[in-house]
Scaffold this active site. Structure first.
Site, PDB file in Angstrom:
ATOM      1  N   SER A 125      -0.707 -33.022 -21.706  1.00 21.67           N
ATOM      2  CA  SER A 125      -1.945 -33.796 -21.774  1.00 21.67           C
ATOM      3  C   SER A 125      -3.162 -32.967 -21.405  1.00 21.67           C
ATOM      4  CB  SER A 125      -1.853 -35.008 -20.834  1.00 21.67           C
ATOM      5  OG  SER A 125      -1.570 -34.584 -19.512  1.00 21.67           O
ATOM      6  N   HIS A 146       0.557 -34.849 -28.251  1.00 26.35           N
ATOM      7  CA  HIS A 146       0.377 -35.628 -27.024  1.00 26.35           C
ATOM      8  C   HIS A 146       0.547 -37.110 -27.317  1.00 26.35           C
ATOM      9  CE1 HIS A 146      -2.528 -37.054 -23.630  1.00 26.35           C
ATOM     10  NE2 HIS A 146      -1.263 -37.182 -23.276  1.00 26.35           N
ATOM     11  N   GLU A 158      -2.143 -37.663 -30.294  1.00 23.75           N
ATOM     12  CA  GLU A 158      -3.203 -36.665 -30.258  1.00 23.75           C
ATOM     13  C   GLU A 158      -2.601 -35.299 -30.595  1.00 23.75           C
ATOM     14  OE1 GLU A 158      -6.801 -35.975 -27.127  1.00 23.75           O
ATOM     15  OE2 GLU A 158      -4.801 -35.750 -26.286  1.00 23.75           O
ATOM     16  N   ASN A 197      -8.374 -36.912 -22.433  1.00 27.34           N
ATOM     17  CA  ASN A 197      -8.597 -36.594 -21.028  1.00 27.34           C
ATOM     18  C   ASN A 197      -9.924 -35.894 -20.771  1.00 27.34           C
ATOM     19  OD1 ASN A 197      -6.354 -37.778 -19.732  1.00 27.34           O
ATOM     20  ND2 ASN A 197      -5.059 -36.194 -20.616  1.00 27.34           N
TER      21      ASN A 197
END
Length: 293
Positions: A125, A146, A158, A197
């Site tokens: 991540s 991800h 992702e 993130n």
């Protein structure tokens, strides 16, 4: 580039059968792929496969999965404690803890074991795909994939292109993700935190800093974001859901890469993780879930 010219993915390997790994195994097996999943011990493997069966049983009881599909999905999964069993995999997805050196060791070993056509993906991540790929002799075949927890429910995948990820590898993973019925977003740059993130970590850390500074209660922070910004969860609810240990891992990795103070973990987060208050999974985080069973 059409799908006929892409590498054909039939057998998928998954390194790690924890919460994320078992979810990845489930969606791959349900999509018709043969899946090999590894763990470090028979005990961990047994627990992971038990988690997979429990999730499938829940889908069956809720009418989202037929008895035939339930049985077929389990038949497609094989567990192992030996990475050598990935020798026939066309794609391997690594899903272990967020630690660069641990991931590099796994990728170095996979590079030795897997056929040359195999694509190697990481469920990281936050860690640089380029740095992970540098442990192999096939950086063009290394990519970030991800997934989000819980994997069978969350629709997002992702994809992250490393500095040397080839167009062919990217397109093959995109086609794979679409077969899993995931909505694809692509981080075009191997930037710390990628897309999700990059936005979520500063948002969550700023909420903790606001709480430390006495700006508002966590309940009011959460209510403000839910009712004022139409978010389904507020920042403290979301961090508890993700896991505060996971939040700290990601923040530290992003800070280590950038030295940007936005990613520096506040003392409150470090203290809570040290105290074992990890969020929903431990029963206590910013909120207390123990009374709810």
């Amino acid at each position: 580039m059409d799908n006929q010219t892409l590498p054909q993915i039939q057998t998928v390997g998954v390194v790690g059968c924890g919460l994320m790994g078992s979810g990845i195994v489930e969606v791959c097996a349900r999509a018709g792929y043969q899946v090999v999943v590894s763990e470090v011990s028979q005990e961990a493997l047994h627990a992971g496969l038990g988690r997979l069966r429990q999730s499938l049983d829940k889908g069956l009881s809720r009418g989202k999965l037929s008895q035939e599909d339930h049985a077929a999905t389990l038949d497609r999964v094989r567990g192992t404690t030996d990475l050598e069993d990935f020798a026939a995999c066309d794609l391997v997805i690594e899903a272990v803890l967020e630690n660069l050196e641990a991931k590099r060791q796994i990728f170095r070993r996979l590079d030795e074991i897997c056929p040359w056509h195999s694509i190697l993906a990481s469920n990281t991540s936050s860690i640089s795909i380029t740095k992970i790929a540098a442990a192999t002799d096939r950086p063009e075949k290394v990519i970030g994939a991800h997934f989000f927890n819980p994997v069978p429910v969350m629709p997002l995948l992702e994809l992250v292109r490393g500095l040397q990820t080839s167009e062919e590898s990217y397109q093959a993973l995109r086609a794979f993700g679409e077969r899993l019925d995931k909505r694809i977003v692509v981080a075009l740059k191997d930037n710390p935190g990628f897309i999700v993130n990059l936005l979520f970590v500063p948002y969550g850390l700023d909420a903790i800093r606001g709480l430390e500074q006495g700006v508002a209660s966590m309940e009011d922070f959460d209510t403000a974001m839910k009712l004022g910004m139409n978010h389904p969860m507020g920042p403290f609810e979301l961090m508890d859901f993700v896991g505060l240990d996971t939040m700290l891992f990601i923040a530290e990795a992003m800070y280590e890469e950038t030295k940007d103070p936005r990613y520096a973990a506040p003392p409150r987060l470090r203290q809570m993780v040290a105290a074992g208050m990890m969020g929903r999974k431990s029963g206590r985080g910013f909120y207390d879930y123990r009374a709810k069973g």
